[in-house]
Motif scaffolding. Structure first.
Motif, PDB file in Angstrom:
ATOM      1  N   LEU A  44      12.123 -15.602   3.125  1.00 19.81           N
ATOM      2  CA  LEU A  44      11.927 -14.250   3.639  1.00 19.81           C
ATOM      3  C   LEU A  44      11.366 -13.339   2.547  1.00 19.81           C
ATOM      4  O   LEU A  44      11.619 -13.559   1.365  1.00 19.81           O
ATOM      5  N   GLU A  45      10.600 -12.363   2.930  1.00 23.22           N
ATOM      6  CA  GLU A  45      10.027 -11.339   2.044  1.00 23.22           C
ATOM      7  C   GLU A  45       8.838 -11.834   1.231  1.00 23.22           C
ATOM      8  O   GLU A  45       8.045 -11.039   0.761  1.00 23.22           O
ATOM      9  N   GLY A  46       8.705 -13.133   1.013  1.00 17.89           N
ATOM     10  CA  GLY A  46       7.574 -13.665   0.264  1.00 17.89           C
ATOM     11  C   GLY A  46       7.622 -13.349  -1.220  1.00 17.89           C
ATOM     12  O   GLY A  46       8.622 -12.885  -1.756  1.00 17.89           O
ATOM     13  N   PHE A  47       6.512 -13.619  -1.886  1.00 13.89           N
ATOM     14  CA  PHE A  47       6.404 -13.444  -3.332  1.00 13.89           C
ATOM     15  C   PHE A  47       6.215 -11.976  -3.708  1.00 13.89           C
ATOM     16  O   PHE A  47       6.794 -11.491  -4.664  1.00 13.89           O
ATOM     17  N   GLU A  48       5.395 -11.271  -2.926  1.00 17.48           N
ATOM     18  CA  GLU A  48       5.080  -9.868  -3.246  1.00 17.48           C
ATOM     19  C   GLU A  48       5.759  -8.862  -2.337  1.00 17.48           C
ATOM     20  O   GLU A  48       5.816  -7.687  -2.665  1.00 17.48           O
ATOM     21  N   GLY A  49       6.234  -9.278  -1.179  1.00 20.11           N
ATOM     22  CA  GLY A  49       6.881  -8.366  -0.248  1.00 20.11           C
ATOM     23  C   GLY A  49       5.908  -7.652   0.672  1.00 20.11           C
ATOM     24  O   GLY A  49       4.705  -7.886   0.648  1.00 20.11           O
ATOM     25  N   GLU A  50       6.473  -6.775   1.474  1.00 23.93           N
ATOM     26  CA  GLU A  50       5.699  -6.010   2.460  1.00 23.93           C
ATOM     27  C   GLU A  50       4.944  -4.857   1.806  1.00 23.93           C
ATOM     28  O   GLU A  50       5.340  -4.366   0.758  1.00 23.93           O
ATOM     29  N   ILE A  51       3.919  -4.401   2.489  1.00 26.78           N
ATOM     30  CA  ILE A  51       3.175  -3.218   2.052  1.00 26.78           C
ATOM     31  C   ILE A  51       4.020  -1.984   2.361  1.00 26.78           C
ATOM     32  O   ILE A  51       4.547  -1.842   3.460  1.00 26.78           O
ATOM     33  N   ASP A  52       4.147  -1.093   1.384  1.00 26.68           N
ATOM     34  CA  ASP A  52       4.938   0.120   1.587  1.00 26.68           C
ATOM     35  C   ASP A  52       4.049   1.279   2.050  1.00 26.68           C
ATOM     36  O   ASP A  52       2.856   1.094   2.317  1.00 26.68           O
ATOM     37  N   GLY A  53       4.611   2.456   2.129  1.00 30.25           N
ATOM     38  CA  GLY A  53       3.890   3.644   2.585  1.00 30.25           C
ATOM     39  C   GLY A  53       2.704   4.006   1.717  1.00 30.25           C
ATOM     40  O   GLY A  53       1.760   4.660   2.169  1.00 30.25           O
ATOM     41  N   ALA A  54       2.735   3.599   0.459  1.00 28.94           N
ATOM     42  CA  ALA A  54       1.626   3.864  -0.461  1.00 28.94           C
ATOM     43  C   ALA A  54       0.610   2.716  -0.476  1.00 28.94           C
ATOM     44  O   ALA A  54      -0.252   2.670  -1.346  1.00 28.94           O
ATOM     45  N   GLN A  55       0.731   1.804   0.505  1.00 26.31           N
ATOM     46  CA  GLN A  55      -0.164   0.651   0.629  1.00 26.31           C
ATOM     47  C   GLN A  55      -0.083  -0.282  -0.584  1.00 26.31           C
ATOM     48  O   GLN A  55      -1.093  -0.817  -1.039  1.00 26.31           O
ATOM     49  N   GLN A  56       1.128  -0.455  -1.107  1.00 32.97           N
ATOM     50  CA  GLN A  56       1.360  -1.346  -2.239  1.00 32.97           C
ATOM     51  C   GLN A  56       2.481  -2.313  -1.903  1.00 32.97           C
ATOM     52  O   GLN A  56       3.369  -2.006  -1.114  1.00 32.97           O
ATOM     53  N   ARG A  57       2.443  -3.463  -2.547  1.00 34.94           N
ATOM     54  CA  ARG A  57       3.496  -4.469  -2.382  1.00 34.94           C
ATOM     55  C   ARG A  57       4.384  -4.468  -3.620  1.00 34.94           C
ATOM     56  O   ARG A  57       3.997  -4.033  -4.678  1.00 34.94           O
ATOM     57  N   GLY A  58       5.572  -5.021  -3.456  1.00 39.45           N
ATOM     58  CA  GLY A  58       6.450  -5.246  -4.589  1.00 39.45           C
ATOM     59  C   GLY A  58       7.376  -4.107  -4.951  1.00 39.45           C
ATOM     60  O   GLY A  58       8.069  -4.183  -5.959  1.00 39.45           O
ATOM     61  N   HIS A  59       7.408  -3.047  -4.137  1.00 38.81           N
ATOM     62  CA  HIS A  59       8.253  -1.909  -4.468  1.00 38.81           C
ATOM     63  C   HIS A  59       9.547  -1.866  -3.658  1.00 38.81           C
ATOM     64  O   HIS A  59      10.414  -1.034  -3.933  1.00 38.81           O
ATOM     65  N   ALA A  60       9.676  -2.737  -2.657  1.00 37.48           N
ATOM     66  CA  ALA A  60      10.875  -2.701  -1.816  1.00 37.48           C
ATOM     67  C   ALA A  60      11.497  -4.071  -1.598  1.00 37.48           C
ATOM     68  O   ALA A  60      12.701  -4.169  -1.362  1.00 37.48           O
ATOM     69  N   ASP A  61      10.696  -5.109  -1.650  1.00 31.14           N
ATOM     70  CA  ASP A  61      11.233  -6.452  -1.415  1.00 31.14           C
ATOM     71  C   ASP A  61      10.289  -7.502  -1.994  1.00 31.14           C
ATOM     72  O   ASP A  61       9.277  -7.173  -2.605  1.00 31.14           O
ATOM     73  N   GLY A  62      10.643  -8.740  -1.824  1.00 29.37           N
ATOM     74  CA  GLY A  62       9.828  -9.844  -2.332  1.00 29.37           C
ATOM     75  C   GLY A  62      10.412 -10.466  -3.590  1.00 29.37           C
ATOM     76  O   GLY A  62      11.294  -9.908  -4.252  1.00 29.37           O
ATOM     77  N   TRP A  63       9.954 -11.651  -3.917  1.00 30.21           N
ATOM     78  CA  TRP A  63      10.419 -12.445  -5.053  1.00 30.21           C
ATOM     79  C   TRP A  63      10.379 -11.642  -6.355  1.00 30.21           C
ATOM     80  O   TRP A  63      11.360 -11.554  -7.075  1.00 30.21           O
ATOM     81  N   ARG A  64       9.218 -11.062  -6.639  1.00 32.41           N
ATOM     82  CA  ARG A  64       9.068 -10.321  -7.898  1.00 32.41           C
ATOM     83  C   ARG A  64       9.940  -9.068  -7.924  1.00 32.41           C
ATOM     84  O   ARG A  64      10.497  -8.721  -8.957  1.00 32.41           O
ATOM     85  N   PHE A  65      10.071  -8.380  -6.790  1.00 34.03           N
ATOM     86  CA  PHE A  65      10.901  -7.184  -6.711  1.00 34.03           C
ATOM     87  C   PHE A  65      12.341  -7.496  -7.126  1.00 34.03           C
ATOM     88  O   PHE A  65      12.996  -6.691  -7.781  1.00 34.03           O
ATOM     89  N   HIS A  66      12.820  -8.674  -6.753  1.00 28.00           N
ATOM     90  CA  HIS A  66      14.196  -9.076  -7.059  1.00 28.00           C
ATOM     91  C   HIS A  66      14.330  -9.619  -8.484  1.00 28.00           C
ATOM     92  O   HIS A  66      15.388 -10.152  -8.837  1.00 28.00           O
ATOM     93  N   SER A  67      13.276  -9.504  -9.272  1.00 26.88           N
ATOM     94  CA  SER A  67      13.278  -9.939 -10.684  1.00 26.88           C
ATOM     95  C   SER A  67      13.623 -11.411 -10.846  1.00 26.88           C
ATOM     96  O   SER A  67      14.288 -11.801 -11.803  1.00 26.88           O
ATOM     97  N   LEU A  68      13.136 -12.228  -9.935  1.00 23.66           N
ATOM     98  CA  LEU A  68      13.331 -13.676 -10.036  1.00 23.66           C
ATOM     99  C   LEU A  68      12.228 -14.261 -10.904  1.00 23.66           C
ATOM    100  O   LEU A  68      11.169 -13.637 -11.077  1.00 23.66           O
ATOM    101  N   PRO A  69      12.421 -15.441 -11.466  1.00 20.45           N
ATOM    102  CA  PRO A  69      11.438 -16.010 -12.397  1.00 20.45           C
ATOM    103  C   PRO A  69      10.063 -16.221 -11.762  1.00 20.45           C
ATOM    104  O   PRO A  69       9.944 -16.701 -10.636  1.00 20.45           O
ATOM    105  N   TRP A  70       9.043 -15.821 -12.522  1.00 23.04           N
ATOM    106  CA  TRP A  70       7.667 -16.076 -12.129  1.00 23.04           C
ATOM    107  C   TRP A  70       6.786 -16.005 -13.368  1.00 23.04           C
ATOM    108  O   TRP A  70       7.176 -15.427 -14.386  1.00 23.04           O
ATOM    109  N   VAL A  71       5.631 -16.631 -13.272  1.00 23.87           N
ATOM    110  CA  VAL A  71       4.663 -16.637 -14.361  1.00 23.87           C
ATOM    111  C   VAL A  71       3.284 -16.326 -13.791  1.00 23.87           C
ATOM    112  O   VAL A  71       3.056 -16.435 -12.598  1.00 23.87           O
ATOM    113  N   GLN A  72       2.392 -15.936 -14.686  1.00 23.72           N
ATOM    114  CA  GLN A  72       1.034 -15.624 -14.257  1.00 23.72           C
ATOM    115  C   GLN A  72       0.065 -16.290 -15.226  1.00 23.72           C
ATOM    116  O   GLN A  72       0.279 -16.285 -16.435  1.00 23.72           O
ATOM    117  N   ASP A  73      -0.991 -16.870 -14.664  1.00 21.82           N
ATOM    118  CA  ASP A  73      -2.021 -17.514 -15.498  1.00 21.82           C
ATOM    119  C   ASP A  73      -2.901 -16.488 -16.164  1.00 21.82           C
ATOM    120  O   ASP A  73      -3.052 -15.392 -15.727  1.00 21.82           O
TER     121      ASP A  73
END
Length: 159
Positions: free
Chosen positions: A130-159
């Motif tokens: 649920l919620e995915g990696f980036e989460g839903e789009i919020d009112g400001a048309q951005q992801r990651g501010h209310a839900d999602g893997w990264r929002f919950h500060s779970l481990p992730w890496v970027q190339d």
């Protein structure tokens, strides 16, 4: 672990609860777990985490360490991968064929479609994150501010 055994796989409690909730809701797949539950299961070796986003998303947005990649859609146009179920089956077999699978996409929507396709093909223990990696789009048309893997500060890496 629960005492229920489904298709020779003893499901962890969180997945059994997800299956029961999905059944009660009449979902066409076994259900979903939160990002925190998914990380707990995957990091404990109780489930296989499969990222179904495109290769471009994984590379440029980031991914979960140790996750396996089987794209539901490919390219920037997100063209549906016609080999998805076969590729997922191969990954499951390579992992020993006994672990439940947790599908992760950007917001939890494509992974639902992928889980439905897996269930339709007879893969009974493929769940949605649920919620995915980036989460839903919020009112400001951005992801990651209310839900999602990264929002919950779970481990992730970027190339």
């Amino acid at each position: 672990m629960t005492s229920s055994v489904l298709h020779d796989i003893e499901l962890p409690e969180a997945l059994q609860a997800a299956r029961e909730a999905a059944s009660a809701e009449g979902l066409a797949y076994p259900g979903g777990v939160t990002p925190r539950q998914a990380w707990a299961l995957a990091s404990a070796g109780q489930a296989l985490l499969v990222d179904v986003r495109s290769g471009e998303e994984r590379k440029f947005v980031g991914h979960v360490p140790g996750s396996v990649h089987v794209p539901w859609a490919t390219g920037t146009a997100l063209t549906r991968n016609p080999r998805f179920v076969r590729e997922l089956e191969a990954v499951i077999q390579k992992a020993g064929g006994e672990l439940p699978v947790l599908l992760l996409c950007r917001s939890g929507k494509r992974s639902v479609l992928a889980a439905e396709a897996a269930a339709k093909a007879g893969l009974d223990n493929v769940f949605n994150v649920l919620e995915g990696f980036e989460g839903e789009i919020d009112g400001a048309q951005q992801r990651g501010h209310a839900d999602g893997w990264r929002f919950h500060s779970l481990p992730w890496v970027q190339d």
